[in-house]
Design a protein around this motif. Structure first.
Motif, PDB file in Angstrom:
ATOM      1  N   UNK A  59       1.185  -0.909   0.359  1.00 54.59           N
ATOM      2  CA  UNK A  59      -0.136  -0.117   0.180  1.00 54.59           C
ATOM      3  C   UNK A  59       0.709   0.893  -0.012  1.00 54.59           C
ATOM      4  N   UNK A  60       0.259   2.253  -0.729  1.00 54.22           N
ATOM      5  CA  UNK A  60       1.150   2.941  -0.959  1.00 54.22           C
ATOM      6  C   UNK A  60       1.076   3.828   0.806  1.00 54.22           C
ATOM      7  N   UNK A  61       2.384   3.868   0.919  1.00 54.93           N
ATOM      8  CA  UNK A  61       2.146   5.204   2.109  1.00 54.93           C
ATOM      9  C   UNK A  61       2.215   6.621   2.924  1.00 54.93           C
ATOM     10  N   UNK A 107       8.748  -5.306  -5.275  1.00 50.86           N
ATOM     11  CA  UNK A 107       9.356  -6.247  -6.743  1.00 50.86           C
ATOM     12  C   UNK A 107       8.519  -7.381  -5.599  1.00 50.86           C
ATOM     13  N   UNK A 108       7.017  -6.831  -5.304  1.00 52.24           N
ATOM     14  CA  UNK A 108       6.249  -8.252  -5.580  1.00 52.24           C
ATOM     15  C   UNK A 108       5.366  -7.996  -6.693  1.00 52.24           C
ATOM     16  N   UNK A 109       4.621  -9.716  -6.291  1.00 50.14           N
ATOM     17  CA  UNK A 109       3.576  -9.281  -7.270  1.00 50.14           C
ATOM     18  C   UNK A 109       2.045  -9.812  -7.025  1.00 50.14           C
ATOM     19  N   UNK A 135       6.010  -3.334  -8.521  1.00 52.52           N
ATOM     20  CA  UNK A 135       5.462  -2.419  -7.935  1.00 52.52           C
ATOM     21  C   UNK A 135       4.288  -2.851  -7.294  1.00 52.52           C
ATOM     22  N   UNK A 136       3.721  -2.842  -5.865  1.00 52.11           N
ATOM     23  CA  UNK A 136       1.970  -3.606  -5.870  1.00 52.11           C
ATOM     24  C   UNK A 136       1.929  -3.090  -4.155  1.00 52.11           C
ATOM     25  N   UNK A 137       1.486  -3.006  -4.171  1.00 53.14           N
ATOM     26  CA  UNK A 137       0.603  -2.549  -2.898  1.00 53.14           C
ATOM     27  C   UNK A 137      -0.980  -2.718  -2.013  1.00 53.14           C
TER      28      UNK A 137
END
Length: 143
Positions: A19-21, A96-98, A137-139
């Protein structure tokens, strides 16, 4: 008091997200209990930026998630005390996460739970998960 719990509850299984902080928390969820449990999961074990609230305000840090889940993501749990009727949210992001996942549980303790050994009650109040086909990029953001 913050602490990582070595295992996840079965109800908290499992996804990953970030998640975007910088996302605003104007619509944060209200916790009615005296504590909150945050569950963070990511397909990438390392360099996960998390953000959550404790009784002193917003906490942001970079963590490595240590508990491997059945879906091959990595998870961590943080449980903190908080004033009842507080607004909280939780975020996780990784470039770096899917896969990313976050959940927020309200924690309440039964009357005399310390003397009877009764476990706390956990109520899921918010969750989010996200998958990225590119694996970049993932969140996830739960509020």
């Amino acid at each position: 008091m913050k602490k990582f719990i070595g295992t996840l509850a079965a109800a908290a299984t499992l996804a990953a997200g970030s998640a975007a902080l910088t996302t605003p928390v104007a619509q944060a969820v209200t916790i009615s209990g005296s504590g909150v449990k945050y569950v963070f999961c990511s397909s990438n074990q390392h360099n996960n930026q998390i953000s959550y609230y404790d009784r002193y305000g917003k906490v942001s840090k970079i963590v490595n998630l240590t508990t491997k889940a059945q879906d091959n993501s990595y998870c961590g749990v943080i449980e903190v005390s908080i004033e009842p009727d507080s607004y909280v949210s939780a975020l996780i992001e990784n470039d770096r996460a899917h896969y990313a996942y976050v959940a927020v549980y309200s924690v309440s303790y039964p009357l005399f739970s310390g003397s009877t050994g009764a476990p706390p009650n956990y109520t899921l109040v918010a969750r989010d998960e996200n998958r990225s086909s590119s694996g970049r990029y993932n969140y996830a953001f739960a509020y």
